[in-house]
Design a protein around this motif. Sequence first.
Motif, PDB file in Angstrom:
ATOM      1  N   LYS A  83       1.034  -1.512   0.057  1.00  0.00           N
ATOM      2  CA  LYS A  83      -0.061  -0.008   0.388  1.00  0.00           C
ATOM      3  C   LYS A  83       0.723   0.952   0.273  1.00  0.00           C
ATOM      4  O   LYS A  83       0.133   2.171  -0.326  1.00  0.00           O
ATOM      5  N   LYS A  85       6.365   4.936  -8.487  1.00  0.00           N
ATOM      6  CA  LYS A  85       5.888   5.505  -9.173  1.00  0.00           C
ATOM      7  C   LYS A  85       6.806   7.358  -8.756  1.00  0.00           C
ATOM      8  O   LYS A  85       6.886   7.681  -6.893  1.00  0.00           O
ATOM      9  N   ILE A 110       4.974   6.705  -0.202  1.00  0.00           N
ATOM     10  CA  ILE A 110       5.087   6.916   1.318  1.00  0.00           C
ATOM     11  C   ILE A 110       6.377   7.113   1.581  1.00  0.00           C
ATOM     12  O   ILE A 110       6.240   5.266   1.718  1.00  0.00           O
ATOM     13  N   ASN A 159      -6.030   9.727   2.814  1.00  0.00           N
ATOM     14  CA  ASN A 159      -5.263   9.119   1.332  1.00  0.00           C
ATOM     15  C   ASN A 159      -3.815   9.034   1.851  1.00  0.00           C
ATOM     16  O   ASN A 159      -3.464   9.859   1.778  1.00  0.00           O
ATOM     17  N   ILE A 160      -3.437   8.324   1.139  1.00  0.00           N
ATOM     18  CA  ILE A 160      -1.980   8.048   1.904  1.00  0.00           C
ATOM     19  C   ILE A 160      -1.316   7.558   0.162  1.00  0.00           C
ATOM     20  O   ILE A 160      -1.673   7.343  -0.358  1.00  0.00           O
ATOM     21  N   PRO A 161      -1.183   8.836  -0.649  1.00  0.00           N
ATOM     22  CA  PRO A 161      -0.168   8.828  -1.896  1.00  0.00           C
ATOM     23  C   PRO A 161       0.949   7.576  -1.893  1.00  0.00           C
ATOM     24  O   PRO A 161       1.286   7.388  -0.830  1.00  0.00           O
ATOM     25  N   PRO A 162       1.491   7.478  -3.247  1.00  0.00           N
ATOM     26  CA  PRO A 162       2.342   6.194  -3.479  1.00  0.00           C
ATOM     27  C   PRO A 162       2.950   6.400  -3.259  1.00  0.00           C
ATOM     28  O   PRO A 162       3.797   7.901  -3.820  1.00  0.00           O
ATOM     29  N   GLY A 165      -0.353   3.316  -2.892  1.00  0.00           N
ATOM     30  CA  GLY A 165      -0.991   4.181  -2.471  1.00  0.00           C
ATOM     31  C   GLY A 165      -2.168   3.275  -1.605  1.00  0.00           C
ATOM     32  O   GLY A 165      -2.878   2.498  -2.438  1.00  0.00           O
ATOM     33  N   TRP A 166      -3.072   3.838  -0.958  1.00  0.00           N
ATOM     34  CA  TRP A 166      -3.472   3.758   0.026  1.00  0.00           C
ATOM     35  C   TRP A 166      -5.470   4.273   0.366  1.00  0.00           C
ATOM     36  O   TRP A 166      -4.843   5.977   0.271  1.00  0.00           O
ATOM     37  N   GLU A 167      -6.527   4.612   0.013  1.00  0.00           N
ATOM     38  CA  GLU A 167      -7.359   5.276   0.582  1.00  0.00           C
ATOM     39  C   GLU A 167      -8.137   3.875   2.030  1.00  0.00           C
ATOM     40  O   GLU A 167      -8.375   2.801   1.678  1.00  0.00           O
TER      41      GLU A 167
END
Length: 362
Positions: free
Chosen positions: A142, A326, A235, A230-233, A146-148
């Motif tokens: 995640k 990314k 991180i 919302n965790i950005p890709p 990225g992770w919601e």
Amino acid sequence: MATKDYYNILGVNKEASFDAIKKAYRSLAKKYHPDKNPNDKFAEERFKDIQEAYSILSDSNKRANYDRMVEAEKQGYFFDDMDSFFSGFNTHRENAQVKFDDFGGFGDLFSRIFDKTDRSRSKTRPKRGADINYELAIPFEKAILGWETVISITRDEECPTCQGSGARLGTNVQKCPDCGGRGKIKFTQGNFSVNQTCPKCYGRGIIIPVPCTTCNGVGHFQQVRRIPINIPPGIENGMRIRVPGQGESGVSGGPNGDLYIIAKVMEHKFLKRQGDDITCEITIDFIQAIMGVTVVVSTVDGKVRLNVPAGTQPGTILRLKGKGIKKANGDGNGDQLIKVNVSLPKNITEKQKELLKKFREE
Ligand SMILES: [Zn+2]
Ligand SMILES: [Zn+2]
């Protein structure tokens, strides 16, 4: 009024001369002296008050400052409106501080007026809510993709019914009559004076005659809230994400604090991060290395088949294009790098030995 009325204690008026004060003190001190009133608590307290009153009123400097303080209290300067107290006093403040500094036991009363911490406690001053730090464990995949997600936090919120006042709708908060709104009461024991938290209002300076039924008069309470995050890709471990306004409630109309998500990226049993790339290792046997093999490799978005070509040397690094992180500059993704280990057999049979000899002779 919390401050003792020393004139009243000595039974003299405010214009009394030094001689009149001295006379009043002598006759009262005689009357309430502990030697004459053994085991009389009331007399003992009276005697202490009389001594304290005399120690202030018999000294022209202390008396003048005491008078000024009582006057300031009468005009409400201590309580409701600290700012107007300051604007009214500003021009004299330098002088005042010099004078009050050598005032011994009374210094604390005046330093309290100028004490910034007490000012900030003033009920009318808007105060920003505290920030909340939340450590979020993020699965390795995640963190890369990225992770919601939704987290649960417990935070202090202003009571919506009374909007933080603690008073029931249609009723008002009142200034504490015991401490005059200061939250502290001055107690005198012998020659010592100490400020103690007001027992009536517990230091709040206010009392609530009819408490709000939602918050029981507290004005705020702990609430559990679910907050989408919302965790950005890409991180990285230890990074912080600010979620504005989702911290503790502000006080008296002050803004809310912020919520900070602190990323704790979990380790993966097979994959590791290296900048924008992901690394891993596979192990094949020497025959597979010589002849080539197709293996199944884990990536952050599932398993893929990977061709290990014939003649691959130990330590070779193979590359899965675009299976990395990314890139921050938007220039595509990093790669997944696969290091190939080759295992050699430790024990072989006689027959295998013969075959290997033949292989070499070939
Ligand atoms: Zn309430
Ligand atoms: Zn009080």
